[in-house]
Design a protein around this motif. Structure first.
Motif, mmCIF file in Angstrom:
data_model
loop_
_atom_site.group_PDB
_atom_site.id
_atom_site.type_symbol
_atom_site.label_atom_id
_atom_site.label_comp_id
_atom_site.label_asym_id
_atom_site.label_seq_id
_atom_site.Cartn_x
_atom_site.Cartn_y
_atom_site.Cartn_z
ATOM 1 N N ALA A 160 42.152 42.514 40.636
ATOM 2 C CA ALA A 160 41.408 41.961 39.490
ATOM 3 C C ALA A 160 39.924 42.283 39.607
ATOM 4 O O ALA A 160 39.276 42.614 38.610
ATOM 5 C CB ALA A 160 41.624 40.452 39.419
ATOM 6 N N ARG A 161 39.389 42.200 40.835
ATOM 7 C CA ARG A 161 37.981 42.531 41.052
ATOM 8 C C ARG A 161 37.721 44.006 40.761
ATOM 9 O O ARG A 161 36.742 44.362 40.088
ATOM 10 C CB ARG A 161 37.588 42.208 42.496
ATOM 11 N N LEU A 162 38.611 44.863 41.211
ATOM 12 C CA LEU A 162 38.458 46.296 40.978
ATOM 13 C C LEU A 162 38.631 46.644 39.504
ATOM 14 O O LEU A 162 37.991 47.564 38.995
ATOM 15 C CB LEU A 162 39.470 47.087 41.820
ATOM 16 N N ARG A 163 39.485 45.892 38.804
ATOM 17 C CA ARG A 163 39.770 46.171 37.383
ATOM 18 C C ARG A 163 38.545 45.953 36.508
ATOM 19 O O ARG A 163 38.391 46.615 35.481
ATOM 20 C CB ARG A 163 40.937 45.281 36.908
ATOM 21 N N GLU A 164 37.655 45.056 36.929
ATOM 22 C CA GLU A 164 36.436 44.802 36.152
ATOM 23 C C GLU A 164 35.562 46.048 36.054
ATOM 24 O O GLU A 164 34.866 46.249 35.057
ATOM 25 C CB GLU A 164 35.625 43.670 36.798
ATOM 26 N N LYS A 165 35.610 46.892 37.075
ATOM 27 C CA LYS A 165 34.766 48.089 37.114
ATOM 28 C C LYS A 165 35.475 49.333 36.587
ATOM 29 O O LYS A 165 34.836 50.353 36.359
ATOM 30 C CB LYS A 165 34.323 48.357 38.555
ATOM 31 N N ALA A 166 36.782 49.253 36.408
ATOM 32 C CA ALA A 166 37.561 50.422 36.002
ATOM 33 C C ALA A 166 37.845 50.382 34.506
ATOM 34 O O ALA A 166 37.783 49.336 33.865
ATOM 35 C CB ALA A 166 38.865 50.463 36.775
ATOM 36 N N THR A 167 38.184 51.558 33.985
ATOM 37 C CA THR A 167 38.498 51.646 32.560
ATOM 38 C C THR A 167 39.999 51.667 32.279
ATOM 39 O O THR A 167 40.405 51.603 31.129
ATOM 40 C CB THR A 167 37.861 52.916 31.947
ATOM 41 N N SER A 168 40.815 51.765 33.344
ATOM 42 C CA SER A 168 42.268 51.773 33.151
ATOM 43 C C SER A 168 42.954 51.218 34.390
ATOM 44 O O SER A 168 42.364 51.126 35.467
ATOM 45 C CB SER A 168 42.772 53.199 32.890
ATOM 46 N N ASP A 169 44.233 50.881 34.219
ATOM 47 C CA ASP A 169 45.025 50.412 35.359
ATOM 48 C C ASP A 169 45.197 51.509 36.401
ATOM 49 O O ASP A 169 45.182 51.246 37.597
ATOM 50 C CB ASP A 169 46.393 49.917 34.902
ATOM 51 N N SER A 170 45.367 52.749 35.937
ATOM 52 C CA SER A 170 45.519 53.872 36.863
ATOM 53 C C SER A 170 44.274 54.045 37.721
ATOM 54 O O SER A 170 44.367 54.264 38.933
ATOM 55 C CB SER A 170 45.800 55.165 36.106
#
Length: 107
Positions: free
Chosen positions: A50-60
């Motif tokens: 969840a923490r990493l998802r905040e900085k990413a633009t996609s699930d991949s």
């Protein structure tokens, strides 16, 4: 014994049933250890993901970021080692069964 040692031992076609049994026991213990480690890592993964998802633009992209963390690298290695251990345990079972059959003159 290490994972690589187990692979090398299993390549020897002249192992006795006792040696195969010992090898199988070691591999089962190693599998259980890795499964325990995986449980610990996978219990932490949702929070980190969840923490990493905040900085990413996609699930991949998030999954690739996870795989660069030490926990993500361990997860990847452990999954493949566990698959390898499953195959080697199955090979031990087959060889033991064949040796039993040979002892009973069924093969």
């Amino acid at each position: 014994m290490t994972y690589t040692d187990a692979i090398e031992k299993l390549k020897n076609s002249q192992l006795s049933p006792g040696e195969l049994s010992e090898l199988k026991s070691w591999m089962s213990g190693e599998y259980a250890y890795l499964a325990g480690q995986m449980a610990d890592i996978l219990s932490q993964k949702p929070l980190e993901w969840a923490r990493l998802r905040e900085k990413a633009t996609s699930d991949s992209q998030t999954e690739r970021a996870w795989e660069t963390t030490s926990e993500g690298k361990f997860e990847l290695v452990a999954r493949y080692r566990m698959k390898g251990l499953e195959k080697m345990i199955s090979a031990c079972n087959t060889r033991i069964r064949i040796l039993e059959g040979e002892m009973k003159n069924q093969f």
